[in-house]
Design an enzyme around this catalytic site. Structure first.
Site: not given
Ligand code: GLU
Length: 610
Positions: A2, A27, A74, A100-101, A483, A487, A490, A506, A605
């Site tokens: 985020c 992000r 995110w 964020n978090g 890897e 890639k 992703e 196996h 990211k």
């Molecule tokens: N936990 C928050 C949400 O879901 C923040 C997510 C983030 O870091 O973008 O809105």
């Protein structure tokens, strides 16, 4: 994870915030929003989707003000909808917050607030935090105190920026677990989750530490802990250039970063090789050289691509330095009660230096008395600051979500560390010199791979509709197979698995038929003949082989439908070359499928949540 940006100053901040969000979009990109104080009132615009969708709204309904915040999300709690997008406001629309978090105890707080009569509009944990702060404000009537008291109740992680219509000349930012940096301009300050949003305005920055809060006005800012203890911060200088944040003529950041590898491999080694002594000098590890030489065991801990790099490091160190090595997922290590002693050395690897699980693993390792060392790309990041010592890979800003140049930078660094430790122990100067020579050639050799990508483009076109891929390799190139598969998954959303080539029989061999492309990494090394036998096994079942082999290997054409060549190098260094065609293959397949290469769905990211 985020992107967070906040502005307080004398300019109209909406365009500035929106431009910063474009830089931060790598992000997190499932929704975006801005809040600005305009005529002492909060104006909020937010929208699910890319920043471009927000831009369209902001352009048609401009908001003017000199204090504001913006966010690219995110999602962790609640789907990526308009309502769940940040900023979030309290019921009275006095506060706007970006976060964020994860507020882990959000349900407990939410139930309490509901009992106090608060109603919620979103499903996010973040709205709970802003409502909590608002409730506290009703009691203490002071913006800063309300924020501090609110944050003291939070379990989990946050980087926040918050503004208040009742105190319109202030912006407050705080962090615990998620990065936050303050850019210092002239009569203006910008807070952001990373320096890329700041560098076009100023190079002077202050990094907040966990548990710290900053109160910003137009003329200055104060920093303290959330327990109200003042802290003095040092002003630091951002070292990277704005050009690093541009695509430089490439259609995608990822392709630019793939093509930067000859340079970034060179940068990782710059000034660190001692050809005459056949060793490497790593200034960042000088102070811990003895502990490294005496280490009874080395543990690598990391996530994702960095974990794959660590696996290569295991092969390198065990072979050359004869030290037992373990590689652990940071997310497992941190909760597993790992058995560590003061004779252990724990290396953590992270491109961003902010990976939440890796940071927690580092703290756990240090708590148990092990030496905690870092291999990090982003200068000044949390991991870089918390390790006992460490090295930067100097790959520059990596914007593409799928890591490429940071991976080869990490591998180069692991080769240097191996060389340094091995030379302090058992490796002869002649053998050391051979490795140094091999390393010095890598930039040129990688350039050779990148000078002709048409072959890979053609293969990508042919296999773009495959539904599954298998990637095989052995020895140093087993992690490369992992890897390569990662890639592809992703960025193209094709299911892909990586396996040690011999392990295929196996289980995964059951999947092989004429529809299954099998990418085999089979360079000229000690184990080549064994891999050739594994390729025979795939051929016998009709599987379609795409081989990454050494230039001049004619025999491989007998078995492989397609061959991508890499130049010869010493076995330990082959992964640094062999992964490049796999970067290209994933890239061209994703482009051929019309995928958003730089911002693949669901990913982000710098994973700052656990
Ligand atoms: N936990 C928050 C949400 O879901 C923040 C997510 C983030 O870091 O973008 O809105």
């Amino acid at each position: 994870m985020c992107g967070i940006v906040g502005y307080i100053g004398t300019k109209n901040c909406t365009p500035l915030i929106v431009n910063a969000l474009k830089r931060l979009e790598y992000r997190g990109y499932d929704s975006a929003g801005v809040a600005v104080i305009s005529h002492n009132q909060l104006q909020v615009q937010k929208k699910a989707g890319k920043v471009a969708e927000l831009v369209a709204i902001v352009d048609s309904h401009p908001i003017v003000g000199t204090v504001g915040i913006g966010h690219t999300r995110w999602a962790t709690h609640g789907a990526p909808t308009d309502i769940n997008a940040h900023p979030h406001m309290d019921q009275q629309r006095r506060f706007a917050l970006i976060h964020n978090g994860i507020v882990e105890n959000y349900m407990t707080i939410k139930h309490r607030l509901e009992r106090e009569g608060r109603t919620f509009t979103s499903q996010t944990d973040s709205e709970v935090l802003v409502q909590l702060i608002s409730l506290l404000y009703d009691k203490v009537h002071d913006f800063e105190t309300a924020v501090r008291l609110g944050l003291k109740e939070v379990e989990g992680a946050y980087g926040i920026a918050i503004i208040c219509a009742d105190e319109p000349d202030k912006l407050i930012a705080a962090r615990k677990g998620s990065p936050l940096v303050i850019g210092i301009g002239e009569d203006e300050f910008i807070v952001a989750s990373d320096a890329s949003a700041i560098v076009s305005h100023t190079r002077q920055v202050v990094y907040l530490e966990d548990g710290e809060i900053a109160v910003l006005t137009r003329t200055g800012f104060t920093t303290k802990t959330i327990d109200d203890v003042p802290v003095t911060k040092e002003v630091e200088e951002i070292t990277f250039d704005i050009e690093q944040l541009e695509k430089g003529g490439f259609p995608h950041f990822m392709l630019k970063e793939i093509h930067q590898q000859p340079e970034t491999i060179r940068d990782a080694m710059r000034g660190r090789l001692l050809p005459a002594e056949g060793t490497a000098r790593l200034g960042g590890l000088d102070s811990v050289k003895d502990r490294l030489r005496q280490a009874k065991r080395i543990v690598f801990t990391a996530c994702g691509t960095s974990w794959h790099a660590a696996l290569v490091g295991e092969y390198m160190l065990e072979h050359y330095a004869h030290v037992p090595v373990e590689v652990e997922y940071a997310s497992e290590f941190r909760y597993r009660n790992p058995v560590l002693s003061e004779e252990d050395v724990v290396f953590v690897l992270s491109q961003s230096g902010e990976t939440a699980d890796t940071l927690a693993a580092l703290r756990e390792a240090k708590r148990q008395g092990a030496l905690g060392l870092g291999i990090v790309n982003v200068v000044g990041s949390s991991i870089a600051r918390e390790t006992d010592a460490g090295v930067y890979i100097h790959a520059g800003a990596e914007i593409g979500v799928a890591s490429t140049k940071a991976f080869t930078g990490q591998l180069t660094m692991l080769a240097l560390i191996t060389l340094m430790i091995a030379r302090m122990k058992n490796l002869s100067v002649i053998e050391g010199q051979r490795i140094v020579e091999g390393l010095q050639l890598l930039p040129e050799l990688s350039k050779r791979i990148l000078s002709n990508t048409q072959n890979v483009e053609k293969i990508a076109e042919q296999f773009k509709d495959a539904r599954n891929f298998l990637y095989l390799g052995r020895g140093y190139n087993f992690p490369v197979a992992l890897e390569g598969a990662l890639k592809l998954k992703e960025i193209s959303y094709i299911h892909a698995e990586g396996y040690p080539a011999a392990e295929m029989k196996h289980g995964p061999i059951a999947l092989i038929d004429e529809n299954m492309p099998v990418v085999v990494v089979v360079p000229q090394d000690d184990i080549r003949e064994k891999v050739m036998s594994n390729i025979e096994e795939v051929r016998a079942r009709g599987g379609r082989i795409i081989a990454v082999a050494t230039e001049g290997d004619t025999d491989i054409h007998r078995l492989a439908e397609h061959v991508i060549t890499i130049p010869q190098t010493i076995p330990m260094l082959t992964p640094i070359l062999s992964v490049i065609p796999l970067h290209l293959l994933a890239y061209y397949i994703a482009v051929a499928r019309g995928c958003n290469v730089d911002q693949p769905r669901n990913l982000a990211k710098s994973v700052t949540v656990e």
